[in-house]
Design an enzyme around this catalytic site. Structure first.
Site, mmCIF file in Angstrom:
data_model
loop_
_atom_site.group_PDB
_atom_site.id
_atom_site.type_symbol
_atom_site.label_atom_id
_atom_site.label_comp_id
_atom_site.label_asym_id
_atom_site.label_seq_id
_atom_site.Cartn_x
_atom_site.Cartn_y
_atom_site.Cartn_z
ATOM 1 N N CYS A 212 -5.101 2.660 -3.636
ATOM 2 C CA CYS A 212 -3.731 3.195 -2.880
ATOM 3 C C CYS A 212 -2.492 2.086 -2.981
ATOM 4 O O CYS A 212 -1.719 1.887 -2.249
ATOM 5 C CB CYS A 212 -3.824 3.443 -1.359
ATOM 6 S SG CYS A 212 -5.284 4.550 -1.090
ATOM 7 N N GLN B 231 -4.070 -5.352 6.684
ATOM 8 C CA GLN B 231 -5.104 -6.226 6.101
ATOM 9 C C GLN B 231 -4.794 -7.933 6.555
ATOM 10 O O GLN B 231 -5.300 -8.931 6.261
ATOM 11 C CB GLN B 231 -4.852 -6.490 4.539
ATOM 12 C CG GLN B 231 -5.049 -5.082 3.855
ATOM 13 C CD GLN B 231 -6.523 -4.666 3.887
ATOM 14 O OE1 GLN B 231 -7.396 -5.439 4.240
ATOM 15 N NE2 GLN B 231 -6.822 -3.473 3.363
ATOM 16 N N ASP C 162 3.356 -4.561 7.945
ATOM 17 C CA ASP C 162 2.275 -3.805 7.948
ATOM 18 C C ASP C 162 0.673 -4.829 8.066
ATOM 19 O O ASP C 162 0.677 -5.469 7.290
ATOM 20 C CB ASP C 162 2.037 -2.961 6.538
ATOM 21 C CG ASP C 162 0.754 -2.458 6.425
ATOM 22 O OD1 ASP C 162 -0.047 -2.452 7.293
ATOM 23 O OD2 ASP C 162 0.740 -1.681 5.282
ATOM 24 N N HIS D 271 1.015 -0.935 0.040
ATOM 25 C CA HIS D 271 0.060 0.080 0.005
ATOM 26 C C HIS D 271 0.870 1.309 0.128
ATOM 27 O O HIS D 271 2.026 1.176 0.580
ATOM 28 C CB HIS D 271 -0.799 0.129 1.321
ATOM 29 C CG HIS D 271 -1.777 1.151 1.276
ATOM 30 N ND1 HIS D 271 -1.566 2.333 1.853
ATOM 31 C CD2 HIS D 271 -3.277 1.054 1.268
ATOM 32 C CE1 HIS D 271 -2.606 2.867 1.867
ATOM 33 N NE2 HIS D 271 -3.676 2.116 1.495
ATOM 34 N N LYS E 95 -9.986 -1.296 10.459
ATOM 35 C CA LYS E 95 -9.979 -2.271 9.851
ATOM 36 C C LYS E 95 -10.628 -3.696 10.572
ATOM 37 O O LYS E 95 -10.432 -4.721 10.036
ATOM 38 C CB LYS E 95 -9.040 -2.620 9.053
ATOM 39 C CG LYS E 95 -8.705 -1.382 7.743
ATOM 40 C CD LYS E 95 -7.644 -1.676 6.941
ATOM 41 C CE LYS E 95 -7.021 -0.637 6.189
ATOM 42 N NZ LYS E 95 -8.143 -0.364 4.921
HETATM 43 N N1 PMP Z 1 -1.433 -0.699 4.487
HETATM 44 C C1 PMP Z 1 -2.468 -1.556 4.066
HETATM 45 C C2 PMP Z 1 -2.116 -2.948 3.677
HETATM 46 C C3 PMP Z 1 -3.741 -0.938 3.671
HETATM 47 O O1 PMP Z 1 -4.748 -1.900 3.498
HETATM 48 C C4 PMP Z 1 -4.064 0.350 4.219
HETATM 49 C C5 PMP Z 1 -5.476 0.832 4.166
HETATM 50 N N2 PMP Z 1 -6.332 0.499 3.070
HETATM 51 C C6 PMP Z 1 -3.142 0.925 4.784
HETATM 52 C C7 PMP Z 1 -1.906 0.495 5.191
HETATM 53 C C8 PMP Z 1 -3.537 2.422 5.578
HETATM 54 O O2 PMP Z 1 -4.190 2.221 6.547
HETATM 55 P P1 PMP Z 1 -5.051 3.456 6.954
HETATM 56 O O3 PMP Z 1 -5.496 4.283 6.163
HETATM 57 O O4 PMP Z 1 -5.919 2.979 8.009
HETATM 58 O O5 PMP Z 1 -3.945 4.407 7.784
#
Ligand code: PMP
Length: 405
Positions: free
Chosen positions: A363, A202, A199, A122, A225
């Protein structure tokens, strides 16, 4: 026993209708819905003991501070960290990674040093590291993935060098849904003295996570999440590493003593929690994790595994549909395209039939570019979704194909 009807009854939003049809919420990788327990907990804080934590002397503040610190204990247990001082509350994954990119960068990264990120990350796990590398004249290296969406871990032997300081990798990827082989990655990184940031944005909600058994150096995730309020998240770091990092933001709560001659910082974890935190959200995060513990992560994981096998099989058998990300080890994500149909058009028709999905680049530009695409449709499910909902998704995809094809 895992009872899906009981689970669904815990999430009030699942009862509502969209365009006259019962909502089918399949956008869980973007954010999850909240159980009544979490909503009630937030209401309880505001109705009964809201007061700024760690500061005031009132009874209310004492209760609120206890609830906040209890939430930290719950998080600590949930990921099996050794000590609550290793659990830093942040506003989300993005904030946690930016915190780390600054603090780790200040301590450990100099000119010519290397940070490794994966092609399937991401943007939150790419851009903060690019900013750090620009600041420090360091080098960003990329571990690529193959067309199934699996990391080419065999390349690590040459990518990791004596100049590599940190390897950043998702527990599971947000477009392709691949569960990355973290045992192998951590082993290879540590063999070369490289720290690992995982990270978990997910991963945490779908996979049993044990930061100690897995030997992660740093682990981050977002509350929203995992059925908790927005604006909450966690940075976990091994105590001896967090101890060495300088603070990221200055302000109240992160100091011991302030004077114009010399300011000293609070002990972990408050050193990294400057200002009034989202303590109500953090208490809600503790409640969400307690709910999952009550439901049983083993039961949740095995239900989700069955649903994922069913969904991937069913969606991929629709003529003209291509699923991107075909690793055997996936969380509940199907990013797909229907031949000749733009992803945004498909998303709109699905929405009109009550099915909420995400479309676009999600993203993760490098992932989408890998396949030479401009966007995808992503359906993502979790433990409150059902096979019947997957059937409805597939019927809606067929309908969209007829209308748009
Ligand atoms: N890393 C991953 C793998 C994600 O899926 C996401 C959110 N889609 C993020 C980071 C960023 O998370 P947040 O927007 O809650 O800070």
């Amino acid at each position: 026993m895992f009872d899906i009807e009981n689970v669904r009854a815990d999430f009030p939003i699942l009862d509502r209708e969209i365009y006259g049809r019962r909502l089918i919420y399949l956008d869980n990788a973007a954010t999850t819905q909240k159980p009544s327990r979490v909503i009630a907990k937030i209401e309880e804080v505001y109705k009964r003991y809201n007061s700024n934590i760690h500061r005031s002397v009132s009874k209310l503040a004492a209760v609120c501070t206890d609830e906040y610190e209890n939430a930290r204990k719950i998080v600590c247990g949930f990921i099996n960290a050794e000590n609550t001082c290793e659990i830093v509350f942040t506003s989300g994954t993005t904030a946690a990674i930016n915190l780390l990119a600054f603090a780790f960068g200040e301590k450990f990264v100099g000119e010519g040093d290397e940070i490794v990120v994966c092609e399937s990350e991401h943007h939150s796990n790419i851009v903060p590291w690019q900013l750090l590398c620009e600041r420090k004249n360091a080098v960003l290296k990329v571990l690529p993935f193959n067309d199934k969406g699996e990391l080419k871990t065999e390349l690590l032997d040459e990518i990791l060098t004596e100049r590599t300081r940190l390897l950043c990798v998702a527990q599971a990827t947000n477009v392709l849904g691949t569960v990355n082989p973290l045992d192998e990655i951590v082993r290879k990184a540590h063999a070369k003295g490289v720290y690992v940031l995982v990270d978990g944005a997910q991963g945490i909600q779908h996979l049993k996570t044990d930061v100690r058994a897995s030997d992660f150096d740093f682990y981050v995730f977002s509350g929203h999440k995992i059925y908790a309020p927005t604006g909450t998240g966690i940075l976990y770091g091994k105590e001896h590493l967090l101890e060495q990092l300088p603070p990221w933001q200055g302000g109240g709560d992160m100091v011991n003593r302030v004077s114009f001659a010399k300011t000293t910082y609070a002990d972990l974890p408050l050193k990294f929690e400057a200002g009034t935190s989202n303590y109500v959200g953090a208490i809600g995060l503790g409640e969400a994790l307690s709910y999952l513990i009550y439901k049983g992560m083993d039961e949740i994981c095995s239900y989700e595994k069955e649903l994922t096998d069913y969904a991937l099989e069913k969606i991929s058998s629709i003529p003209g549909i291509t699923i991107y990300g075909t690793s055997a080890n996936k969380v509940g994500i199907a990013s797909f395209l229907a031949e000749g149909i733009h992803h945004a058009d498909m998303g709109e028709i699905l929405d009109k039939t009550g099915v909420a999905v995400r479309t676009g680049r999600m993203c993760a530009d490098p992932t989408v570019q890998h396949f030479g695409l401009t966007g995808l449709v992503r359906a993502s499910w979790t433990f409150y979704n059902t096979k019947t909902e997957i059937d409805s998704l597939c019927e809606s995809i067929e309908k969209a194909k007829k209308i748009l094809g």
